[in-house]
Design an enzyme around this catalytic site. Structure first.
Site, short mmCIF file in Angstrom:
data_model
loop_
_atom_site.label_atom_id
_atom_site.label_comp_id
_atom_site.label_asym_id
_atom_site.label_seq_id
_atom_site.Cartn_x
_atom_site.Cartn_y
_atom_site.Cartn_z
N ASP A 1 -7.11 4.38 -4.41
CA ASP A 1 -7.77 4.21 -3.09
C ASP A 1 -8.38 5.58 -2.81
O ASP A 1 -8.62 6.35 -3.75
CB ASP A 1 -6.73 3.78 -2.03
N LYS B 1 0.86 -1.18 0.00
CA LYS B 1 0.00 0.00 0.00
C LYS B 1 0.89 1.22 0.00
O LYS B 1 2.05 1.14 0.42
CB LYS B 1 -0.90 0.00 1.24
P1 NDP Z 1 -12.99 7.80 -2.48
O1 NDP Z 1 -11.95 8.80 -2.23
O2 NDP Z 1 -13.53 7.61 -3.85
O3 NDP Z 1 -14.25 8.05 -1.52
C1 NDP Z 1 -14.10 8.07 -0.14
C2 NDP Z 1 -15.43 8.45 0.48
O4 NDP Z 1 -15.34 8.27 1.89
C3 NDP Z 1 -15.79 9.90 0.24
O5 NDP Z 1 -17.19 10.04 0.21
C4 NDP Z 1 -15.21 10.58 1.48
O6 NDP Z 1 -15.82 11.81 1.81
C5 NDP Z 1 -15.47 9.54 2.54
N1 NDP Z 1 -14.46 9.67 3.60
C6 NDP Z 1 -13.12 9.59 3.46
N2 NDP Z 1 -12.50 9.79 4.63
C7 NDP Z 1 -13.48 10.02 5.51
C8 NDP Z 1 -13.49 10.32 6.89
N3 NDP Z 1 -12.34 10.41 7.59
N4 NDP Z 1 -14.70 10.44 7.48
C9 NDP Z 1 -15.85 10.34 6.78
N5 NDP Z 1 -15.90 10.09 5.46
C10 NDP Z 1 -14.75 9.93 4.85
O7 NDP Z 1 -12.38 6.41 -1.92
P2 NDP Z 1 -12.83 4.93 -2.24
O8 NDP Z 1 -14.29 4.87 -2.44
O9 NDP Z 1 -11.93 4.40 -3.27
O10 NDP Z 1 -12.43 4.18 -0.87
C11 NDP Z 1 -13.35 4.06 0.22
C12 NDP Z 1 -12.88 2.92 1.13
O11 NDP Z 1 -12.83 1.69 0.38
C13 NDP Z 1 -11.48 3.07 1.72
O12 NDP Z 1 -11.46 2.48 3.01
C14 NDP Z 1 -10.61 2.25 0.79
O13 NDP Z 1 -9.42 1.81 1.41
C15 NDP Z 1 -11.54 1.10 0.51
N6 NDP Z 1 -11.25 0.34 -0.70
C16 NDP Z 1 -11.19 0.94 -1.93
C17 NDP Z 1 -10.94 0.19 -3.06
C18 NDP Z 1 -10.99 0.80 -4.43
O14 NDP Z 1 -10.92 0.02 -5.39
N7 NDP Z 1 -11.12 2.08 -4.59
C19 NDP Z 1 -10.62 -1.24 -2.96
C20 NDP Z 1 -10.81 -1.81 -1.65
C21 NDP Z 1 -11.08 -1.02 -0.56
P3 NDP Z 1 -15.05 13.20 1.51
O15 NDP Z 1 -15.09 13.35 0.02
O16 NDP Z 1 -15.82 14.20 2.26
O17 NDP Z 1 -13.64 13.02 2.03
#
Ligand code: NDP
Length: 449
Positions: A169, A129
Site C-alpha cells: 500500500d 490491513k
Molecule cells: P504510493 O506510496 O506508491 O504512492 C502514494 C502517492 O500518494 C504518492 O505520490 C504520495 O506522495 C501521495 N500521497 C500520499 N500521502 C499523501 C498525502 N497525505 N497528501 C498528498 N499526497 C499524498 O501508494 P499507492 O499508489 O500504492 O497508494 C495510493 C492509494 O491507493 C492509497 O489510498 C492506497 O490505499 C490505495 N490503494 C493502493 C493499492 C495498491 O495496490 N497499491 C490497492 C488499492 C488501493 P508523496 O510521495 O509525496 O508522499
C-alpha cells in the site's frame, strides 16, 4: 452527515463510543451503513444475528513494537499494526502501509473497506490491513531492510497463506515486499510464496500485479463511461498522486486515448498540457524516488509546478484521485463539477470526503467508489495466490484479460445491485450492498463466531 435508520444509528453510535478518536474508521463505517437501510429491511435475519455489529468489530487487532537501527547506529522505535477484520470469505487479505500518519484509526478504516472490496471481487479472501508509522522517505535501502526485518520478526506469527496474506500500500512496494518475504522465509524455513503478494516476477510474483490497481481503476471508469455512451478517447484526465496506483492509471488512460494533464505528490502538482511523459515520471518516482517538482524541472518551460493549492483546480473531464484518504473535499468537488467533470474513479481508498461524494452524486457525475474502482489490485493479488498454489506463472496478456473481466464483473454487480435496491446509477450504494451481502450470508452460515 445524513441520518441513518434508527437501528443503524444505534450501531454507528456504538462504534463511535467503542473506538474513540478513530475518525477515518467512523467515516468508513458511516458511509457503508448509509447504504444498508434497504438491505436490513429486506433481510431481518441479519439484524437477528447481529451481523452488522459483528462486522464492525475486528476479529483480531495486533499492535507491536518495531525497534531497528539506523545507519548511524541509533536505535529507532516505530509501531506496527495488523488488523484482521473479517475472515468469513477466506484468509485475511489486505495491504501494509508505511507512512508517518498511520495509527489504529487509519488501519481500521482501511481494513473495514477491504472486507467489502474483497467480497466484490468474488474471490475467496477476507479483509485486513496493517502497517506502521515508519516513514520510508529519505531512508537508505539498508535502513528500510532493517526496519522490514524487524517488522516481520513479529508479524510472521500472525500471517500465513491460509491465515492472513498481506500486500503493499502507501510506502510499501516491491522493495519492501522483498525484504519482508526474505525475513519470513528465513524465520519460517519455508518457501511459502502465498504468504505475501506483490512479489517480484522471478520469486513468486504475478504479471500485472504492479499495474493492477491503476489499470483496474481505469477499466472500471471505462465501464461506467461505456454504460453512458462515452469513452476515454480525447478526454482530459487529472490523476492525483504519482505512486504505484497513479502511474499505472496514467498508463492505461493513455492507452485508451485519454490525455492526462496533471499529477501530484504530497508537496505539489504539475500541469503538463501536452500530456504527462510517463517514461520520465516512472524514472523519477520508481527509480530515483524523487519529488514531482523535478518532473517540471526536467520537462522544461511547457510544464508548470504548483506547490500550494489543489490538483483539482486543473479542469478535466475525468478525475482519478489516487493518492490518499480525504484528499478531495466538497470545495474541490464543486470546482470539478463547475469545470465540466463527468466521471470520478477512486484509485485511492476513501479519497473523497462525504460531502464531496454527495455533491458528485447530486450533480449526476459518474462516481466509482474506491472499494469497487480500485479492487483490481487485490483481485490480482488473489490471482497471484492462485498461481502460487498451483506453482504456475501466467502471461501478461492472460492475467490482464482476467483483471479486465473481474473489473467488468464488479461494475455490473454494482450497477445491478443499485437498480435492485432503488438507487439506479448510484455505484456507492451498489458497491456497499453487493459487497456486504456475501459476507453477511457467510457469517450467518458460519454461526456466532
Ligand atoms: P504510493 O506510496 O506508491 O504512492 C502514494 C502517492 O500518494 C504518492 O505520490 C504520495 O506522495 C501521495 N500521497 C500520499 N500521502 C499523501 C498525502 N497525505 N497528501 C498528498 N499526497 C499524498 O501508494 P499507492 O499508489 O500504492 O497508494 C495510493 C492509494 O491507493 C492509497 O489510498 C492506497 O490505499 C490505495 N490503494 C493502493 C493499492 C495498491 O495496490 N497499491 C490497492 C488499492 C488501493 P508523496 O510521495 O509525496 O508522499
Amino acid at each position: 452527515m445524513p441520518g441513518l435508520d434508527e437501528k443503524l444509528q444505534d450501531i454507528y453510535s456504538e462504534v463511535v463510543g467503542r473506538n474513540p478518536g478513530e475518525h477515518e474508521f467512523h467515516q468508513a463505517v458511516h458511509e457503508v451503513l448509509e447504504s444498508l437501510g434497504p438491505v436490513v429491511a429486506k433481510h431481518p435475519e441479519y439484524a437477528e444475528a447481529a451481523v452488522i455489529e459483528r462486522l464492525c468489530e475486528p476479529e483480531r487487532q495486533i499492535i507491536f513494537r518495531v525497534p531497528w537501527l539506523d545507519d548511524n547506529g541509533r536505535t529507532r522505535i516505530n509501531r506496527g499494526f495488523r488488523v484482521q477484520f473479517n475472515s468469513a470469505l477466506g484468509p485475511f487479505k489486505g495491504g501494509l502501509r508505511f507512512h508517518p500518519s498511520v495509527y489504529l484509526g487509519i488501519v481500521k478504516f482501511l481494513g473495514f473497506e477491504q472486507i467489502f472490496k474483497n467480497s466484490l471481487t468474488g474471490m475467496p479472501i477476507g479483509g485486513a490491513k496493517g502497517g506502521s508509522d515508519f516513514d520510508p522517505k529519505g531512508k537508505s535501502d539498508a535502513e528500510v531492510m532493517r526496519f522490514c526485518q524487524s517488522f516481520m520478526t513479529e508479524l510472521y506469527r500472525h500471517v500465513g497463506e491460509y491465515t492472513d496474506v498481506p500486500a503493499g500500500d502507501i510506502g510499501v512496494g516491491g522493495r519492501e515486499i522483498g525484504f519482508l518475504f526474505g525475513q519470513y522465509k528465513r524465520i519460517s524455513n519455508r518457501y511459502e510464496s502465498g504468504v505475501l503478494t506483490g512479489k517480484g516476477l522471478t520469486w513468486g510474483g504475478s504479471q500485472v500485479r504492479k499495474e493492477a490497481t491503476g489499470y483496474g481503476t481505469v477499466f472500471f471508469v471505462d465501464e461506467m463511461l461505456r454504460a453512458n455512451g462515452q469513452s476515454f478517447e480525447g478526454k482530459r484526465v487529472v490523476v492525483s498522486g504519482s505512486g504505484n496506483v497513479a502511474i499505472y492509471a496514467v498508463e492505461k488512460v493513455q492507452e485508451l486515448g485519454g490525455l492526462v494533464v496533471a499529477c501530484s505528490d504530497s508537496s505539489g502538482y504539475v500541469v503538463d498540457e501536452k500530456g504527462v511523459d510517463l517514461t520520465l515520471l516512472k524514472e523519477l518516482k520508481e527509480v530515483n524516488r524523487g519529488r514531482i517538482v523535478e518532473y517540471a524541472q526536467a520537462r522544461g518551460h511547457d510544464v508548470h509546478y504548483v506547490s500550494s493549492g489543489s490538483v483539482w483546480e486543473v479542469p478535466c473531464d475525468i478525475a482519478l484521485p489516487s493518492a490518499t484518504q480525504n484528499e478531495l473535499n466538497g470545495a474541490d468537488a464543486r470546482t470539478l463539477i463547475k469545470g465540466g467533470c463527468i466521471a470520478v474513479g477512486e484509485g485511492a481508498n476513501m479519497p473523497t470526503t462525504p460531502d464531496g461524494v454527495r455533491l458528485f452524486l447530486d450533480a449526476g457525475v459518474l462516481f466509482g467508489p474506491g472499494k469497487a474502482a480500485n479492487a483490481g489490485g487485490v483481485a490480482t493479488s488473489a490471482l497471484e495466490m492462485q498461481q502460487n498454489a498451483s506453482r504456475d506463472f501466467w502471461s501478461f496478456e492472460h492475467t490482464e484479460a482476467r483483471l479486465a473481466k473481474i473489473m467488468r464483473g464488479i461494475h455490473d454487480r454494482c450497477a445491478e445491485t443499485a437498480d435492485e435496491f432503488g438507487s439506479p446509477g448510484n455505484y456507492v450504494v451498489g458497491a456497499n450492498i453487493a459487497g456486504f451481502i456475501p459476507v453477511a450470508d457467510a457469517m450467518l452460515a458460519l454461526g456466532v463466531i
